[in-house]
Enzyme design. Structure first.
Site, PDB file in Angstrom:
ATOM      1  N   HIS A 170       0.756  -1.245   0.136  1.00 50.11           N
ATOM      2  CA  HIS A 170      -0.021  -0.193   0.156  1.00 50.11           C
ATOM      3  C   HIS A 170       0.887   1.137  -0.076  1.00 50.11           C
ATOM      4  O   HIS A 170       1.769   1.316   0.722  1.00 50.11           O
ATOM      5  CB  HIS A 170      -1.142  -0.247   1.097  1.00 50.11           C
ATOM      6  CG  HIS A 170      -0.482   0.368   2.587  1.00 50.11           C
ATOM      7  ND1 HIS A 170      -0.177   1.321   3.010  1.00 50.11           N
ATOM      8  CD2 HIS A 170      -0.321  -0.863   3.473  1.00 50.11           C
ATOM      9  CE1 HIS A 170       0.009   1.114   4.439  1.00 50.11           C
ATOM     10  NE2 HIS A 170       0.153  -0.343   4.605  1.00 50.11           N
ATOM     11  N   ASP A 183       6.185   0.516   6.713  1.00 54.05           N
ATOM     12  CA  ASP A 183       4.568   0.570   6.417  1.00 54.05           C
ATOM     13  C   ASP A 183       4.199   1.507   5.548  1.00 54.05           C
ATOM     14  O   ASP A 183       3.430   2.648   6.068  1.00 54.05           O
ATOM     15  CB  ASP A 183       3.984   0.490   7.859  1.00 54.05           C
ATOM     16  CG  ASP A 183       2.320   0.087   7.841  1.00 54.05           C
ATOM     17  OD1 ASP A 183       2.171  -0.359   6.790  1.00 54.05           O
ATOM     18  OD2 ASP A 183       1.786   0.673   8.836  1.00 54.05           O
ATOM     19  N   GLU A 227      -5.120   2.239   2.641  1.00 53.77           N
ATOM     20  CA  GLU A 227      -5.306   0.953   3.315  1.00 53.77           C
ATOM     21  C   GLU A 227      -5.264   1.218   4.914  1.00 53.77           C
ATOM     22  O   GLU A 227      -6.047   0.726   5.532  1.00 53.77           O
ATOM     23  CB  GLU A 227      -3.610   0.153   3.163  1.00 53.77           C
ATOM     24  CG  GLU A 227      -3.655  -1.158   3.782  1.00 53.77           C
ATOM     25  CD  GLU A 227      -3.140  -1.230   5.363  1.00 53.77           C
ATOM     26  OE1 GLU A 227      -3.174  -2.289   6.034  1.00 53.77           O
ATOM     27  OE2 GLU A 227      -2.578   0.025   5.850  1.00 53.77           O
ATOM     28  N   GLU A 228      -4.632   2.300   5.374  1.00 59.63           N
ATOM     29  CA  GLU A 228      -4.638   2.736   6.825  1.00 59.63           C
ATOM     30  C   GLU A 228      -6.050   3.393   7.279  1.00 59.63           C
ATOM     31  O   GLU A 228      -6.047   3.366   8.319  1.00 59.63           O
ATOM     32  CB  GLU A 228      -3.572   3.892   7.288  1.00 59.63           C
ATOM     33  CG  GLU A 228      -2.246   3.399   7.023  1.00 59.63           C
ATOM     34  CD  GLU A 228      -1.758   2.372   7.962  1.00 59.63           C
ATOM     35  OE1 GLU A 228      -2.366   1.710   8.732  1.00 59.63           O
ATOM     36  OE2 GLU A 228      -0.450   1.645   7.579  1.00 59.63           O
ATOM     37  N   ASP A 262       2.835  -6.623   3.579  1.00 59.18           N
ATOM     38  CA  ASP A 262       2.476  -5.361   4.746  1.00 59.18           C
ATOM     39  C   ASP A 262       2.813  -5.989   6.128  1.00 59.18           C
ATOM     40  O   ASP A 262       1.896  -5.582   6.866  1.00 59.18           O
ATOM     41  CB  ASP A 262       1.165  -5.045   4.406  1.00 59.18           C
ATOM     42  CG  ASP A 262       0.630  -3.690   5.004  1.00 59.18           C
ATOM     43  OD1 ASP A 262       1.416  -3.057   5.724  1.00 59.18           O
ATOM     44  OD2 ASP A 262      -0.695  -3.558   5.404  1.00 59.18           O
ATOM     45  N   HIS A 288       3.797   2.735  12.912  1.00 57.05           N
ATOM     46  CA  HIS A 288       2.890   4.097  12.942  1.00 57.05           C
ATOM     47  C   HIS A 288       3.573   5.035  13.791  1.00 57.05           C
ATOM     48  O   HIS A 288       2.817   5.772  14.632  1.00 57.05           O
ATOM     49  CB  HIS A 288       1.412   3.546  13.390  1.00 57.05           C
ATOM     50  CG  HIS A 288       0.603   2.994  12.636  1.00 57.05           C
ATOM     51  ND1 HIS A 288      -0.584   2.266  13.067  1.00 57.05           N
ATOM     52  CD2 HIS A 288       1.110   2.453  11.403  1.00 57.05           C
ATOM     53  CE1 HIS A 288      -0.963   1.368  11.864  1.00 57.05           C
ATOM     54  NE2 HIS A 288      -0.183   1.441  10.934  1.00 57.05           N
TER      55      HIS A 288
END
Length: 481
Positions: A291, A303, A337-338, A366, A436
């Site tokens: 992504h 990520d 995606e998030e 991912d 994140h």
């Protein structure tokens, strides 16, 4: 991202096998006549792919491309100009590299902005509380929220509080880390759980097993008809401090300020480039993916720009080596995606007509792009037998493993409905240390590991795409509900 809701993954039984066990089990499978011999004939091609990418002219190029990309565009929050600029760049570069059918497909996605934010403990002493607002959170009033604190470890503990006790308070949830799935529900569900009892805001312990004072963001989930209250993640250290002090009976007051806003949905794009098959161009497509979006902290290298680039360069390098399989290999870089897989969900809807003919196997990376150790695979028994035979070709690994079980995040909807799916296995035991956060940058990535992943991705996708038969599947039709 590894993934955002357990419901997006099916809870399938995991059967871990090493390459030696794969060999034994696959020999017991009843494969179609001649298929075992056909697969074995790909060994020189697989070895050549690994040689070119790991130690040949393409060595280091995946990492270098990832470095330049993350330095140039930085974080790529859904709805941001950085994300759309990155998508435009990918299209231009894939065209320049000679990939086929390069294009984008639009998706309506959420548009959340963080704005300025801070939190401070003001009683019984002053202390800055490093924090990150959760994605899709509402903001506070301009003056912020200044309120007394309740701190709990679990939803069960919170159940013991009455609405009168919670009304107007800031609730801190400090759950013990037992894994991203079970602990992650506190990030999704805490705002509405607390709001039902009248809480003014929620602060949660960051979703990580290890911390050096770093908050971790991520998306929350508001329950319809329940008031929406501000929600943010604080560090493990501060969450545990607040929990300890509350249990000692200390009165605490926090001042929380968040300018977060949910704007009107906007248009983003899934990005596509292909190595077109020489026989089957738009049927039995093999998808490789990651992504493109990230959070607005760090640069989203792990990520999931890493997943994007191992998929992208796998196709580019196969093209450069002159390896064109029977079926098309389609690289897709998902958007949003998030934000609960909004880009992949829209792509699934757009391609639902005829999908059983269009798609063969879905790959996704991912869960970090660290040292590869094997592949995760999901499919029916016949598909598993064929994949086990293909796994024998990966002789560049001392202990190559594959797990038959749940795979992917964006591809989860297809896999749950019966399409075969493949995800990367890698040494990602520290993945959630940086997940994140501001720490998700190119410094996490190793050039040699990225080369090995790219080679594994390219070799496996090529063999599947070039076989004389499709990987078997038992597909349940798409249901928009």
């Amino acid at each position: 991202m590894l993934r955002e809701r357990l419901a997006f993954f099916g809870a399938l039984c995991a059967i871990l096998v090493s390459i030696n066990l794969v060999t034994a089990d696959s020999n017991e499978c009843e494969l179609p006549p001649g298929l075992r011999e056909e697969i074995a004939q790909y060994q020189p091609v697989v070895d050549s792919i690994f040689q070119h990418i790991v130690s040949g002219e393409y060595a280091g190029k995946t990492w270098q491309s990832l470095l330049e990309f993350t330095d140039r565009f930085g974080p790529r929050l859904t709805g941001s100009k950085q994300l759309e600029d990155a998508i435009d760049f990918a299209v231009q570069e894939m065209i320049a590299e000679g990939l086929d059918n390069v294009h984008t497909e639009e998706a309506i996605v959420s548009h959340w902005q963080r704005g300025r934010e801070w939190a401070e403990l003001v009683e019984p002493f002053q202390k800055n509380l490093p924090m990150l607002g959760l994605g899709k959170s509402v903001g506070t009033a301009p003056e912020g929220i200044r309120a007394e604190v309740i701190a709990v470890e679990s939803f069960e503990e919170f159940e013991n509080f009455t609405a009168d006790q919670v009304e107007g308070k800031i609730v801190v949830f400090a759950p013990a880390w037992v894994g991203y799935g079970p602990t992650g529900r506190y990030r999704y569900d805490s705002p509405s759980v607390a709001a039902k009892k009248g809480a003014a805001a929620v602060l949660i312990r960051s979703m990580t097993p290890f911390s050096i004072g770093t908050p971790h963001t991520g998306t929350l989930s508001y329950v319809p008809e329940v008031p929406r209250i501000p929600a943010a993640a604080i560090t493990v250290e501060d969450a545990m401090l607040l929990l300890r002090k509350y249990r000692r009976g200390d009165k605490m007051v926090i001042h929380l300020k968040m300018d977060a806003m949910n704007l009107d949905p906007t248009i983003s794009r899934n990005t596509i480039g292909e190595l077109e098959g020489h026989t089957f161009k738009n049927t039995s497509v093999v998808v490789v993916s990651g992504h493109m979006d990230s959070w607005d902290v760090g640069t989203g290298a792990s990520d999931d720009a890493g997943g994007v680039f191992v998929s992208w360069k796998a196709v580019t390098f196969l093209k450069a080596m002159g390896l064109r399989p029977r079926r098309t290999i389609r690289a897709i870089y998902w958007t949003a995606e998030e934000q609960y897989l909004e880009g992949a969900s829209e792509y699934e809807r757009q391609h639902s007509d005829g999908e059983k003919d269009e798609f063969n196997v879905f790959f996704e990376s991912d869960s970090g792009t660290f040292e590869p150790t094997g592949l995760d695979f999901s499919g029916n028994n016949d598909a598993q037998c064929i994949f086990a035979e293909i796994a024998k070709l990966m002789t560049s690994y001392d202990e190559f493993t594959f797990t038959e079980g749940s795979v992917g995040s964006d591809i989860g909807n297809w896999v749950r409905r019966g399409f075969p799916g493949v995800s990367l296995r890698n040494k990602n035991e520290n993945y959630f240390w940086y997940h994140h956060t501001e720490g998700d940058t190119i410094e996490l990535e190793d050039p040699a590991a990225l080369d090995r992943i790219t080679a594994l991705w390219a070799a496996t996708a090529y063999v599947i795409a070039d076989l004389s038969i499709d990987i078997p599947k038992d597909v349940v039709s798409y249901d928009s509900k």
